[in-house]
Design an enzyme around this catalytic site. Structure first.
Site, mmCIF file in Angstrom:
data_model
loop_
_atom_site.group_PDB
_atom_site.id
_atom_site.type_symbol
_atom_site.label_atom_id
_atom_site.label_comp_id
_atom_site.label_asym_id
_atom_site.label_seq_id
_atom_site.Cartn_x
_atom_site.Cartn_y
_atom_site.Cartn_z
ATOM 1 N N LYS A 218 0.934 -1.273 -0.037
ATOM 2 C CA LYS A 218 0.032 -0.098 -0.085
ATOM 3 C C LYS A 218 1.053 1.336 -0.113
ATOM 4 O O LYS A 218 2.079 1.185 0.293
ATOM 5 C CB LYS A 218 -0.961 -0.007 1.168
ATOM 6 C CG LYS A 218 -2.136 -0.853 0.856
ATOM 7 C CD LYS A 218 -3.294 -0.931 1.957
ATOM 8 C CE LYS A 218 -4.276 -1.876 1.423
ATOM 9 N NZ LYS A 218 -5.418 -1.811 2.562
ATOM 10 N N ARG A 252 -3.329 -9.924 5.294
ATOM 11 C CA ARG A 252 -3.816 -9.912 3.967
ATOM 12 C C ARG A 252 -2.690 -9.534 3.067
ATOM 13 O O ARG A 252 -2.450 -8.273 3.144
ATOM 14 C CB ARG A 252 -4.941 -9.010 3.738
ATOM 15 C CG ARG A 252 -5.785 -9.343 2.423
ATOM 16 C CD ARG A 252 -6.804 -8.106 2.351
ATOM 17 N NE ARG A 252 -7.503 -8.258 1.097
ATOM 18 C CZ ARG A 252 -7.049 -7.259 0.014
ATOM 19 N NH1 ARG A 252 -5.962 -6.586 -0.070
ATOM 20 N NH2 ARG A 252 -7.813 -7.326 -1.185
#
Ligand code: 7PM
Length: 272
Positions: A218, A252
């Site tokens: 991210k 995740r």
């Protein structure tokens, strides 16, 4: 304990959830997993690499993403769910649409990962009757505009209050506590400062419910390292280990094999 469809996880170690994108506009995979065949092969490779859960997404929740119709999402996702049904990992579906949830549950999906935390009308009802696991995630705003000007008085207090409230709603709808995990939603309507505050407060979230952490590749990692999305492996592994150390139940990630190796080392050398 986490009850997740066909599987009951003891949560005595962090679980690794591998990301399988079926969207053509997925930023992290550059569209490499376009089409059910590619997505199925990618999912199988993640199981081989040690994924406990596969998270299949046919609707991009990325900042700025356009909405996808129910029909398009079903066409993308159902063949992949069918192809991966007996892959050896639990199958999670990343969706916010009740119609998609129902169709996937009737195909035997084990978990619903909902970035809207079952706020869509009919979503609670769609999952209540099944035995699937559920991830309730916090998001400020809607995907198309959420990164515009995220604002909080107290990000940790507000996100945890939201997740407690959604957990209560789910429990009152008859969903067993063992089926529920929460997620602060890194990058979903949060700036770097918000994301760091939430990460450092993971210990508070894990007291509410088992907590899923999704930070793999991210932009918060890009901001901390100056790296482009394709160069964030080391940052993603470090962040996964930091999350595990803070008690995350599920990680995740895109890079399953590397994360599994790192966790094995931490389980031995990182013992207190
Ligand atoms: C662009 C930006 C593309 C962000 C994809 C993403 C999470 C999630 C996603 C998360 C849960 C990604 C994200 N992130 N579900 N779905 N938690 N529960 O990096 O953090 O895959 S989409």
């Amino acid at each position: 304990m986490f009850r997740c469809g066909r599987t009951v996880f003891s949560l005595d170690r962090p679980l690794v959830m591998g990301i399988v994108n079926v969207t053509p506009d997925s930023f992290s995979d550059g569209g490499r997993h376009l089409g059910p065949h590619q997505a199925i092969l990618h999912g199988l490779s993640l199981v081989e690499a040690g994924a406990d859960i596969l998270d299949i997404g046919g609707e991009s929740t990325r900042p700025g993403a356009a909405a996808v119709s129910v029909q398009d999402e079903l066409e993308r996702v159902l063949p992949v769910l069918e192809g991966l049904r007996d892959c050896g990992a639990a199958l999670s579906l990343d969706t916010m649409k009740p119609e998609v949830m129902r169709a996937a549950l009737s195909l035997g999906v084990d978990m619903i990962n909902d970035v809207r935390a079952l706020q869509a009308p009919g979503a609670l009802e769609a999952v209540a009757e099944s035995d699937c696991g559920l991830c309730l995630m916090h998001m400020q705003g809607v995907p198309r505009a959420m990164q515009c000007q995220p604002r909080y008085q107290d990000v940790v207090a507000q996100v945890s209050a939201f997740l407690r409230a959604r957990l209560d709603v789910a429990l009152r709808a008859g969903i067993a506590r063992e089926r529920l995990v929460i997620d602060p939603g890194f990058g979903f309507g949060k700036n770097l400062e918000h994301n760091v505050a939430l990460f450092q407060a993971l210990g508070q979230f894990t007291q509410i419910a088992p907590t899923l952490v999704g930070v793999s590749r991210k932009s918060m990692l890009g901001l901390m390292t100056g790296r482009e999305v394709g160069e964030r492996l080391a940052a993603s592994i470090a962040a996964a280990l930091a999350a595990a150390q803070r008690g995350a139940a599920i990680l995740r990630v895109h890079d399953v094999g590397e994360t599994v190796d790192a966790l094995k080392i931490m389980a031995i050398l990182g013992k207190p």
